[in-house]
Write a protein that holds these residues in place. Sequence first.
Motif: not given
Lengths: 109, 117
Positions: A3, A5, A8, A101, B38, B42-43
Amino acid sequence: GQNIDQPTEMTATEGAIVQINCTYQTSGFNGLFWYQQHAGEAPTFLSYSVLDGLEEKGRFSSFLSRSKGYSFLLLKELQMKDSASYLCAVVDSSYKLIFGSGTRLLVRP
Amino acid sequence: GAVVSQHPSWVICKSGTSVKIECRSLDFQATTMFWYRQFPKQSLMLMATSNEGSKATYEQGVEKDKFLINHASLTLSTLTVTSAHPEDSSFYICSARDPGTSDYEQYFGPGTRLTVT
């Protein structure tokens, strides 16, 4: 599980300073990368950290705390061309790159 | 140094056809190459790890029969998307590791934009 983080999106003003945070929980740790990616292009290398502390490289600095599973990328004297996505990626125990992300940064005049 | 190229940079194909994407390390020998996908906003998601002379290692959820990877030489890995469907439309990026300089750093190719109609 793995994970990573990151926020965004972030918005900042030209000439200002912005800090992009990254927290991670991974199976093993062999370093952390920061990449910049403009839309439709491949990521470009910004920094690699494996030891705790702050590393400065021009307008960009990166910080790592392994005990806290935390890193940040600091961008100073923001320019319009800094508008891009910033990807935090951790090298796990099997030497794979695990990407967060990504944070889309918008620099406004 | 450490330049990775991809070909083609973009491709449009019809549903049901196959598409091959090439990844080359131009100035170093890459024993290990990686394939990422990708989606917009998004990553990067690792699809598979390609090792020269052996079978690729696929990540969970990636169909090995659909995404065929061949790493026949130290400078070339190929990804073939078989029987492509519109949901395979994505940005595919390869990377290569230069064992002569770092155990961890990966050098990324410029990416291939695949559109399946």
